[in-house]
Design a protein around this motif. Structure first.
Motif, PDB file in Angstrom:
ATOM      1  N   GLN A 150       0.848  -1.200   0.000  1.00 43.71           N
ATOM      2  CA  GLN A 150       0.000   0.000   0.000  1.00 43.71           C
ATOM      3  C   GLN A 150       0.881   1.248   0.000  1.00 43.71           C
ATOM      4  O   GLN A 150       0.636   2.209  -0.730  1.00 43.71           O
ATOM      5  CB  GLN A 150      -0.897   0.014   1.242  1.00 43.71           C
ATOM      6  CG  GLN A 150      -2.028  -0.977   1.158  1.00 43.71           C
ATOM      7  CD  GLN A 150      -2.788  -1.101   2.466  1.00 43.71           C
ATOM      8  OE1 GLN A 150      -2.338  -0.629   3.506  1.00 43.71           O
ATOM      9  NE2 GLN A 150      -3.932  -1.753   2.413  1.00 43.71           N
ATOM     10  N   LYS A 151       1.947   1.183   0.796  1.00 43.52           N
ATOM     11  CA  LYS A 151       2.880   2.307   0.894  1.00 43.52           C
ATOM     12  C   LYS A 151       3.553   2.541  -0.466  1.00 43.52           C
ATOM     13  O   LYS A 151       3.687   3.675  -0.936  1.00 43.52           O
ATOM     14  CB  LYS A 151       3.928   1.964   1.964  1.00 43.52           C
ATOM     15  CG  LYS A 151       4.794   3.113   2.374  1.00 43.52           C
ATOM     16  CD  LYS A 151       5.749   2.665   3.473  1.00 43.52           C
ATOM     17  CE  LYS A 151       7.119   3.217   3.176  1.00 43.52           C
ATOM     18  NZ  LYS A 151       8.188   2.545   3.868  1.00 43.52           N
ATOM     19  N   MET A 152       3.924   1.430  -1.089  1.00 40.02           N
ATOM     20  CA  MET A 152       4.581   1.538  -2.392  1.00 40.02           C
ATOM     21  C   MET A 152       3.640   2.141  -3.425  1.00 40.02           C
ATOM     22  O   MET A 152       4.044   2.944  -4.261  1.00 40.02           O
ATOM     23  CB  MET A 152       5.050   0.162  -2.870  1.00 40.02           C
ATOM     24  CG  MET A 152       6.249  -0.352  -2.112  1.00 40.02           C
ATOM     25  SD  MET A 152       6.683  -2.010  -2.600  1.00 40.02           S
ATOM     26  CE  MET A 152       7.580  -1.713  -4.114  1.00 40.02           C
ATOM     27  N   TYR A 153       2.351   1.748  -3.347  1.00 42.21           N
ATOM     28  CA  TYR A 153       1.383   2.281  -4.316  1.00 42.21           C
ATOM     29  C   TYR A 153       1.203   3.793  -4.109  1.00 42.21           C
ATOM     30  O   TYR A 153       1.145   4.552  -5.068  1.00 42.21           O
ATOM     31  CB  TYR A 153       0.049   1.541  -4.189  1.00 42.21           C
ATOM     32  CG  TYR A 153      -0.933   1.953  -5.259  1.00 42.21           C
ATOM     33  CD1 TYR A 153      -0.641   1.726  -6.600  1.00 42.21           C
ATOM     34  CD2 TYR A 153      -2.122   2.603  -4.950  1.00 42.21           C
ATOM     35  CE1 TYR A 153      -1.511   2.116  -7.600  1.00 42.21           C
ATOM     36  CE2 TYR A 153      -3.001   2.996  -5.948  1.00 42.21           C
ATOM     37  CZ  TYR A 153      -2.686   2.744  -7.266  1.00 42.21           C
ATOM     38  OH  TYR A 153      -3.540   3.152  -8.258  1.00 42.21           O
ATOM     39  N   THR A 154       1.147   4.203  -2.855  1.00 41.13           N
ATOM     40  CA  THR A 154       1.007   5.630  -2.568  1.00 41.13           C
ATOM     41  C   THR A 154       2.229   6.372  -3.102  1.00 41.13           C
ATOM     42  O   THR A 154       2.099   7.444  -3.707  1.00 41.13           O
ATOM     43  CB  THR A 154       0.892   5.856  -1.037  1.00 41.13           C
ATOM     44  OG1 THR A 154      -0.004   4.912  -0.534  1.00 41.13           O
ATOM     45  CG2 THR A 154       0.471   7.249  -0.698  1.00 41.13           C
ATOM     46  N   PHE A 155       3.400   5.781  -2.910  1.00 41.42           N
ATOM     47  CA  PHE A 155       4.628   6.402  -3.408  1.00 41.42           C
ATOM     48  C   PHE A 155       4.559   6.559  -4.933  1.00 41.42           C
ATOM     49  O   PHE A 155       4.844   7.624  -5.480  1.00 41.42           O
ATOM     50  CB  PHE A 155       5.832   5.535  -3.008  1.00 41.42           C
ATOM     51  CG  PHE A 155       7.141   6.008  -3.563  1.00 41.42           C
ATOM     52  CD1 PHE A 155       7.870   7.005  -2.932  1.00 41.42           C
ATOM     53  CD2 PHE A 155       7.652   5.469  -4.739  1.00 41.42           C
ATOM     54  CE1 PHE A 155       9.075   7.447  -3.455  1.00 41.42           C
ATOM     55  CE2 PHE A 155       8.857   5.911  -5.269  1.00 41.42           C
ATOM     56  CZ  PHE A 155       9.567   6.898  -4.618  1.00 41.42           C
ATOM     57  N   MET A 156       4.135   5.485  -5.596  1.00 38.79           N
ATOM     58  CA  MET A 156       4.069   5.523  -7.060  1.00 38.79           C
ATOM     59  C   MET A 156       3.066   6.562  -7.538  1.00 38.79           C
ATOM     60  O   MET A 156       3.307   7.287  -8.489  1.00 38.79           O
ATOM     61  CB  MET A 156       3.679   4.144  -7.600  1.00 38.79           C
ATOM     62  CG  MET A 156       4.758   3.112  -7.467  1.00 38.79           C
ATOM     63  SD  MET A 156       4.408   1.656  -8.448  1.00 38.79           S
ATOM     64  CE  MET A 156       3.793   0.522  -7.259  1.00 38.79           C
ATOM     65  N   LYS A 157       1.935   6.613  -6.849  1.00 41.04           N
ATOM     66  CA  LYS A 157       0.867   7.530  -7.256  1.00 41.04           C
ATOM     67  C   LYS A 157       1.286   8.987  -7.081  1.00 41.04           C
ATOM     68  O   LYS A 157       0.873   9.872  -7.831  1.00 41.04           O
ATOM     69  CB  LYS A 157      -0.385   7.257  -6.403  1.00 41.04           C
ATOM     70  CG  LYS A 157      -1.315   6.262  -7.026  1.00 41.04           C
ATOM     71  CD  LYS A 157      -2.131   6.944  -8.078  1.00 41.04           C
ATOM     72  CE  LYS A 157      -2.956   6.049  -8.932  1.00 41.04           C
ATOM     73  NZ  LYS A 157      -3.165   6.467 -10.268  1.00 41.04           N
ATOM     74  N   THR A 158       2.079   9.253  -6.035  1.00 45.11           N
ATOM     75  CA  THR A 158       2.380  10.638  -5.710  1.00 45.11           C
ATOM     76  C   THR A 158       3.693  11.136  -6.326  1.00 45.11           C
ATOM     77  O   THR A 158       3.956  12.329  -6.321  1.00 45.11           O
ATOM     78  CB  THR A 158       2.451  10.823  -4.180  1.00 45.11           C
ATOM     79  OG1 THR A 158       3.294   9.798  -3.660  1.00 45.11           O
ATOM     80  CG2 THR A 158       1.087  10.728  -3.532  1.00 45.11           C
ATOM     81  N   THR A 159       4.487  10.227  -6.840  1.00 43.27           N
ATOM     82  CA  THR A 159       5.778  10.653  -7.394  1.00 43.27           C
ATOM     83  C   THR A 159       5.584  11.391  -8.717  1.00 43.27           C
ATOM     84  O   THR A 159       4.810  10.972  -9.564  1.00 43.27           O
ATOM     85  CB  THR A 159       6.695   9.418  -7.603  1.00 43.27           C
ATOM     86  OG1 THR A 159       6.781   8.735  -6.372  1.00 43.27           O
ATOM     87  CG2 THR A 159       8.072   9.837  -8.070  1.00 43.27           C
ATOM     88  N   ARG A 160       6.275  12.498  -8.831  1.00 46.46           N
ATOM     89  CA  ARG A 160       6.256  13.291 -10.064  1.00 46.46           C
ATOM     90  C   ARG A 160       7.681  13.480 -10.563  1.00 46.46           C
ATOM     91  O   ARG A 160       8.555  13.737  -9.737  1.00 46.46           O
ATOM     92  CB  ARG A 160       5.604  14.657  -9.840  1.00 46.46           C
ATOM     93  CG  ARG A 160       4.128  14.591  -9.565  1.00 46.46           C
ATOM     94  CD  ARG A 160       3.319  14.219 -10.846  1.00 46.46           C
ATOM     95  NE  ARG A 160       1.934  13.936 -10.509  1.00 46.46           N
ATOM     96  CZ  ARG A 160       1.452  12.749 -10.118  1.00 46.46           C
ATOM     97  NH1 ARG A 160       2.244  11.720 -10.052  1.00 46.46           N
ATOM     98  NH2 ARG A 160       0.181  12.584  -9.818  1.00 46.46           N
ATOM     99  N   PRO A 161       7.982  13.357 -11.838  1.00 43.18           N
ATOM    100  CA  PRO A 161       7.060  12.959 -12.899  1.00 43.18           C
ATOM    101  C   PRO A 161       6.594  11.530 -12.702  1.00 43.18           C
ATOM    102  O   PRO A 161       7.241  10.762 -11.987  1.00 43.18           O
ATOM    103  CB  PRO A 161       7.919  13.090 -14.161  1.00 43.18           C
ATOM    104  CG  PRO A 161       9.322  12.988 -13.699  1.00 43.18           C
ATOM    105  CD  PRO A 161       9.365  13.550 -12.319  1.00 43.18           C
ATOM    106  N   SER A 162       5.485  11.218 -13.367  1.00 46.54           N
ATOM    107  CA  SER A 162       4.845   9.929 -13.147  1.00 46.54           C
ATOM    108  C   SER A 162       5.825   8.772 -13.344  1.00 46.54           C
ATOM    109  O   SER A 162       6.665   8.792 -14.245  1.00 46.54           O
ATOM    110  CB  SER A 162       3.683   9.774 -14.120  1.00 46.54           C
ATOM    111  OG  SER A 162       3.201   8.460 -14.057  1.00 46.54           O
ATOM    112  N   VAL A 163       5.691   7.785 -12.482  1.00 50.56           N
ATOM    113  CA  VAL A 163       6.569   6.617 -12.590  1.00 50.56           C
ATOM    114  C   VAL A 163       5.889   5.483 -13.357  1.00 50.56           C
ATOM    115  O   VAL A 163       6.463   4.424 -13.545  1.00 50.56           O
ATOM    116  CB  VAL A 163       6.984   6.111 -11.189  1.00 50.56           C
ATOM    117  CG1 VAL A 163       7.977   7.028 -10.555  1.00 50.56           C
ATOM    118  CG2 VAL A 163       5.767   5.914 -10.299  1.00 50.56           C
TER     119      VAL A 163
END
Ligand code: GLU
Length: 921
Positions: free
Chosen positions: A692-705
């Motif tokens: 879940q933490k990893m998904y939040t990280f992926m969702k919030t990282t800019r530029p998109s991962v």
């Protein structure tokens, strides 16, 4: 078949003549018959029964005759009038009519008069005690139960019920109960639709076209089956993806040839074409019609209606009962008197209990209310009219007529009739576009190659069908768009009926499985991490600079300059560094300070280079300053050496992340995955905190991962020079890309375990065959072969240079040339500069000699070169002037002549003295 009422008068005449001829005193029983239309097919058994009883079987104790009335299907008043006429004629029983609109009138009249009433058509189950009623048609409730059991045995889930008349719902009441009320998904969803606003039902069909249900139960009048199916066909809803169940017991009488059906259509009937009784009856009807009524008949099994068969059985039972009864006292009744027919009960009772009679419609048994509770339902496929099984109503069991092998074979027979559309997507190594050779034009499936195509070829060969690959719009796998309430990609293609199958690296997920079916898995995999192998970066020429950051290098260089200058001033100030130039001279006239700027720099440089220096300060403060510098140099040099070892040896170049835990705990290395694929869904739906933490990280990282294609993710990993991007990808893909490019590597184990499967519309009849084919391919090792072919043999490896070819398991800590090349480079450049300086010095000296000796430059060069290149000469004559101007070695006395030197010579001299302190001493 040309039959009409007139023929019955002929029959009666024949009967009377025969009776007169033989002058046998027989009881004559009139049977009242009510038809709803003239020239009913039921005349066949009627005529046959009477002729057979009266003429052929001469010795029978009773003589039969029939009184036929044709009544309106809907006019109740007319029907009641006609019945009364019939009763006036003195009948022992009444048979018919077939419609359930008018039959209640007949029933109530018969009940009032206690006259036997026999029905052969569908009507609601009777729950009224009656001594005079019998219905040879299967009981409505029992039939409904039978239909539901048959539907269940077909294994259908997700059903659309289309019914035309209200009675249809009664027939299907048990089917409705198949829907689980505590449903968790759409699998057993039952949609019910009344066929209203006909005859154009296409809008209704359109409504169901894009639903997940493709099992349709059609309950309509027999004459409407063909028009309705034709409309379904026009909407492409009669192809192999659909299953139909026709509830009409007369569905076999329809000619479907114009439809070119590829759908799987199941029909039911209550008699078996191949039974001896049926074939005998068919033959007898033909003979009677031809020999006694001169009406040539060509009867086929498919032309015989259920009612005709039932009529025959009812007459067989009734006549047998009449013949059995010893004597029927005369009993006249009419509609308007209160009389009761005396023989009603005994006739019905005898009929009800008849046993072992040859019947067309199988076993016959009645309950106390006159409903037929024992019968068989024969289940057929429309295709080749094969018997699937027989439902035995009395014990409510289904007896299958085919082995499972035959069932799956039959299910796939329709596949051969069509070109199977296979929706797929481009993606290595599953499907790739073939580059045409010069002038080559590729068409159809030849345009593609890869695992998907080969697997599909094998399956098609195994089942024997042809297919066409079709690339799905947007090259998407298939995800549900909440806002648009629709599925994209391959799943969308199946749901919107654009494809029969969907095959690629399509992961079986529960969300997808709620709308489509998957075959058995053909590959197992898991999510893992794709990262760059750090040992394989060829751009590390200046790796020796890496132990320190740029700022440390800049600060160190600045400090070197500053400390050298400070040392210079301190040495000038401190008396200890002002020394006697001639130690033997006790009273020197001058003191000398050797701490020029050059010497200061030399001393600090020697220290930081770990080399020491041949001159050292003697003053307290200068010594202290230099000691501080030594301390600094000690720390910085040792840190550098320690770091350099760590940076340059392989052991320390192992990836900074070793598994998903490492990845999740840091944020320096960004990580992403394919957008809208099962991998993203995995992180999105996960209950595990780390994911879940990893998904939040992926969702919030800019530029998109996130990446829209796997190959984009792979390129992003490769292009990130510092290895600061990792891609979460399915292991099958990682395996492939690691094989093609030695810079890539898989980090850690699988995060989950899942499989790829072939998707198809829910309840597709060919699913079993596809499963079987996959199993066979697996057992014969073909699946493994295909994997090796596309993951190992056919692979296009990216050229790997020396650096990249390092064996990943090599544990050696050696520094290789690639990683130490920078050091060599610095040395090479330094030495080259020194050579250049030497040359310039040499030429400058030649020039000075030429001026002082009055020689030309070339003559002087020649002389000097002679000495320079002749390695055997170690001594050179020193001319006065030449010795004054000093040789390039700089070892002669120069002090007197220093003023003659040009500024450039001074510079060169300074440089040489900087490199060799003897120059100034
Ligand atoms: N195989 C995945 C799917 O069917 C796509 C790839 C991925 O999500 O990593 O959605």
């Amino acid at each position: 078949m040309e039959m009409n009422v007139i023929s019955f008068f002929n029959l009666l005449v024949v009967v009377i003549l025969v009776q007169k001829c033989y002058s046998v005193k027989k009881e004559t029983y009139n049977i009242g018959i009510i038809f709803n239309e003239p020239s009913s097919q039921s005349e066949l058994p009627l005529n046959d029964t009477i002729v057979r009883n009266n003429i052929i079987e001469k010795e029978t104790s009773v003589s039969l005759s029939s009184k036929v009335q044709v009544v309106s299907k809907i006019d109740i008043f007319d029907t009641s009038k006609q019945i009364c006429n019939l009763i006036d004629d003195g009948v022992v029983a009444i048979l018919g009519p077939s419609t359930y609109v008018t039959s209640p009138v007949v029933e109530s009249t018969c009940k009032n008069l206690n006259l036997p009433y026999i029905v052969t058509s569908w009507r609601m189950t009777s729950f009224e005690e009656s001594d005079v009623f019998l219905n040879f048609h299967p009981d409505a409730d029992k039939l409904a139960k039978g239909i539901a059991d048959i539907v269940r045995s077909l294994g259908w889930v997700g059903i659309i019920i289309l019914y035309e008349e209200e009675e249809g719902l009664v027939k299907l009441q048990e089917v409705l109960k198949l829907q689980n009320l505590k449903r968790t998904d759409n699998h057993d969803f039952i949609r019910v639709q009344h066929l209203t606003d006909g005859p154009d039902y296409r809008p209704l069909f359109k409504k169901f076209r894009n639903t997940t249900e493709n099992n349709i139960i059609l309950d309509c009048k027999t004459e409407n089956i063909l028009p309705i199916l034709t409309q379904a066909k026009s909407l492409d809803m009669l192809d192999i993806r659909f299953n139909y169940f026709l509830t009409s017991l007369d569905a076999h009488t329809v000619d479907y040839s114009s439809l070119n059906v590829t759908a799987n259509i199941t029909t039911i009937r209550i008699f078996d074409y191949n039974s001896e009784e049926f074939l005998n009856a068919l033959q007898k009807w033909g003979i009677t019609a031809f020999e006694f009524f001169k009406t040539p008949l060509y009867l086929t099994p498919t032309s015989i209606k259920t009612e005709t068969a039932l009529f025959q059985d009812a007459l067989t039972y009734l006549t047998a009962a009449l013949k059995d009864l010893p004597y029927l006292p005369e009993s006249k009744v009419n509609c308007f008197a209160d009389d009761k027919y005396m023989n009603g009960f005994s006739i019905i009772n005898a009929t009800r209990h008849k046993e072992d009679l040859p019947t067309i419609t199988g076993p016959i048994k009645f309950d106390d209310f006159g409903n037929r509770i024992d019968f068989n339902i024969y289940v057929y496929t429309l295709d080749e009219d094969q018997l699937i099984g027989t439902y035995q109503a009395l014990n409510e069991t289904m007896v299958f007529a085919r082995t499972s092998e035959e069932t799956s074979l039959a299910a796939t027979s329709n596949l051969k009739k069509v070109k199977v559309m296979v929706s797929t997507r481009i993606g290595n190594p599953f499907l790739m576009e073939v580059t045409p050779q010069d002038g080559q034009i590729l068409e159809g499936n030849d345009r593609y190659e890869g695992y998907t195509k080969d697997l599909m070829d094998e399956i098609a060969k195994n089942i024997d069908f042809t297919f066409e690959l079709h690339i799905t719009e947007g090259n998407l796998f298939g995800s549900y768009l909440e806002d648009q309430k629709r599925w994209t990609g391959l799943i969308g293609d199946l749901l919107e009926r654009r494809a029969h199958l969907a095959l690629c690296d399509l992961t079986i997920t529960h969300q997808r499985q709620s709308v489509v079916d998957f075959s058995m898995p053909f590959m197992t995999l898991g999510i893992s991490i794709l990262h760059k192998s750090p040992a394989k970066d060829p751009t590390r020429t200046f790796a020796f600079l890496e132990p320190f950051g740029t700022s440390v290098w800049i600060y160190s260089a600045t400090l070197y300059l500053v400390v050298s200058i400070i040392l210079y001033f301190i040495a000038r100030m401190t008396p200890g560094d002002w020394e006697n130039p001639h130690p033997c001279d006790d009273k020197p006239k001058v003191l000398e300070n050797i701490w020029t700027l050059q010497n200061c720099h030399w001393a600090t440089l020697g220290t930081i280079m770990n080399q020491g220096c041949d001159i050292l300060p003697k003053g307290i403060s200068s010594r202290f300053a230099l000691a501080m510098w030594w301390f600094f140099a000690l720390i910085i040099t040792n840190s550098y050496i320690a770091n350099l070892t760590a940076f340059l040896t392989k052991a320390n170049l192992e990836p900074p992340i070793k598994n998903v835990e490492d990845l999740s705990k840091q944020s320096k290395i960004k990580y992403g995955c394919l957008e809208k694929g099962s991998t993203e869904q995995f992180f999105k739906d996960s209950n595990i905190t780390m994911f879940q933490k990893m998904y939040t990280f992926m969702k919030t990282t800019r530029p998109s991962v996130f990446e829209s294609e796997n190959i984009d993710g792979v390129n992003r990993v490769l292009n990130d020079k510092k290895g600061l991007y990792a891609f979460l990808m399915e292991s099958t893909q990682i395996e492939y890309y690691v094989e093609t490019n030695c810079k890539l590597k898989q980090i850690g184990d699988w995060l989950d375990t899942k499989s790829y499967g072939i998707a198809m519309p829910m309840n597709a009849p060919y699913r079993g065959a596809i499963d079987k084919a996959i199993l066979e391919l697996q057992e014969t090792g073909k699946l493994g072969e295909l994997k090796t072919k596309w993951w190992k043999k056919k692979i296009k490896k990216m050229p790997c240079d020396e650096n990249n070819n390092i064996d990943k398991d090599d544990n050696s800590n050696d520094l290789d040339i690639a990683r130490t090349f920078g050091i060599f480079l610095v040395l090479l450049v330094g030495v080259s500069i020194a050579i250049l300086l030497g040359l310039v010095e040499f030429l400058w000296n030649v020039r000075n000699i030429s001026v002082e000796e009055h020689l030309s430059f070339w003559e002087a060069l020649k002389i000097e070169l002679k000495f320079a290149v002749n390695i055997w000469i170690t001594k050179k004559k020193i001319k006065v002037v030449a010795s004054d101007t000093s040789s390039s070695s700089g070892k002669s006395d120069r002090s007197d002549k220093a003023d003659k030197k040009s500024a450039i010579h001074n510079f060169l001299h300074t440089a040489s003295s900087f490199m060799n302190l003897n120059a100034d001493t």
